[in-house]
Enzyme design. Sequence first.
Site, PDB file in Angstrom:
ATOM      1  CG  ASN A  71      -1.876   1.178   1.211  1.00 43.46           C
ATOM      2  OD1 ASN A  71      -1.752   2.091   0.398  1.00 43.46           O
ATOM      3  ND2 ASN A  71      -2.855   1.148   2.106  1.00 43.46           N
TER       4      ASN A  71
ATOM      5  CB  ALA B 271      -0.037  10.087  -1.377  1.00 39.49           C
TER       6      ALA B 271
ATOM      7  CG  HIS C 249      -5.274   1.554  -2.574  1.00 45.82           C
ATOM      8  ND1 HIS C 249      -4.252   2.420  -2.316  1.00 45.82           N
ATOM      9  CD2 HIS C 249      -5.074   1.084  -3.826  1.00 45.82           C
ATOM     10  CE1 HIS C 249      -3.466   2.504  -3.375  1.00 45.82           C
ATOM     11  NE2 HIS C 249      -3.939   1.702  -4.302  1.00 45.82           N
TER      12      HIS C 249
ATOM     13  NE  ARG D  71     -10.512   8.819  -0.149  1.00 51.06           N
ATOM     14  CZ  ARG D  71      -9.361   8.810   0.534  1.00 51.06           C
ATOM     15  NH1 ARG D  71      -8.653   7.702   0.620  1.00 51.06           N
ATOM     16  NH2 ARG D  71      -8.956   9.903   1.138  1.00 51.06           N
TER      17      ARG D  71
HETATM   18  C1  DQA Z   1      -4.670   4.780   0.437  1.00 48.06           C
HETATM   19  C2  DQA Z   1      -5.362   5.658  -0.612  1.00 48.06           C
HETATM   20  C3  DQA Z   1      -4.430   6.757  -1.092  1.00 48.06           C
HETATM   21  O1  DQA Z   1      -5.078   7.564  -2.065  1.00 48.06           O
HETATM   22  C4  DQA Z   1      -4.010   7.631   0.078  1.00 48.06           C
HETATM   23  O2  DQA Z   1      -3.100   8.608  -0.347  1.00 48.06           O
HETATM   24  C5  DQA Z   1      -3.481   6.850   1.221  1.00 48.06           C
HETATM   25  C6  DQA Z   1      -4.137   5.601   1.595  1.00 48.06           C
HETATM   26  C7  DQA Z   1      -5.619   3.720   1.032  1.00 48.06           C
HETATM   27  O3  DQA Z   1      -5.120   2.779   1.621  1.00 48.06           O
HETATM   28  O4  DQA Z   1      -6.837   3.844   0.920  1.00 48.06           O
HETATM   29  O5  DQA Z   1      -2.548   7.283   1.900  1.00 48.06           O
HETATM   30  O6  DQA Z   1      -3.601   4.102  -0.187  1.00 48.06           O
END
Ligand code: DQA
Length: 139
Positions: A71, A74, A97, A104
Amino acid sequence: MKIQIINGPNLNLLGTREPDIYGNTSFDEYLKKLQSSFPSITLDYYQSNSEGDIVDKLHQTGFDYNGIIINAGAYTHTSLAIADAIASIETPVIEVHVSNVYTREAFRHHSFLARSCVGVIAGFGLESYRLGLEFFTKH
Ligand code: DQA
């Protein structure tokens, strides 16, 4: 079987960060449950807020682990360096994610990483990691 989980920026704050989006459970707490559900798997966990450190971890684990679950937070939406690192290693990688990025902001809809990954799992909360792990146990 050895699986590496890599979490990127701000995911050290899971449990306290925007709980309406990411939930109330810390990753350490979740990881304990995950490890106890898969006792025969060696689960290694790494978190960094730095792009280069994530690239280094992919290089370190990307030739002898059986799978990597990443994960990248960003960096998913910005990092060619992490995308290139995933393309450069042999271990299969699953992008996960916590939130459903497709519901979103538009800037979260594009992933630089996905084209080099086995697949993408998004929107199942922390259970996204478990789903990734289940794939690796069956393939
Ligand atoms: C994320 C989704 C990303 O867009 C965000 O920047 C995150 C978390 C998620 O796990 O939903 O930091 O990766």
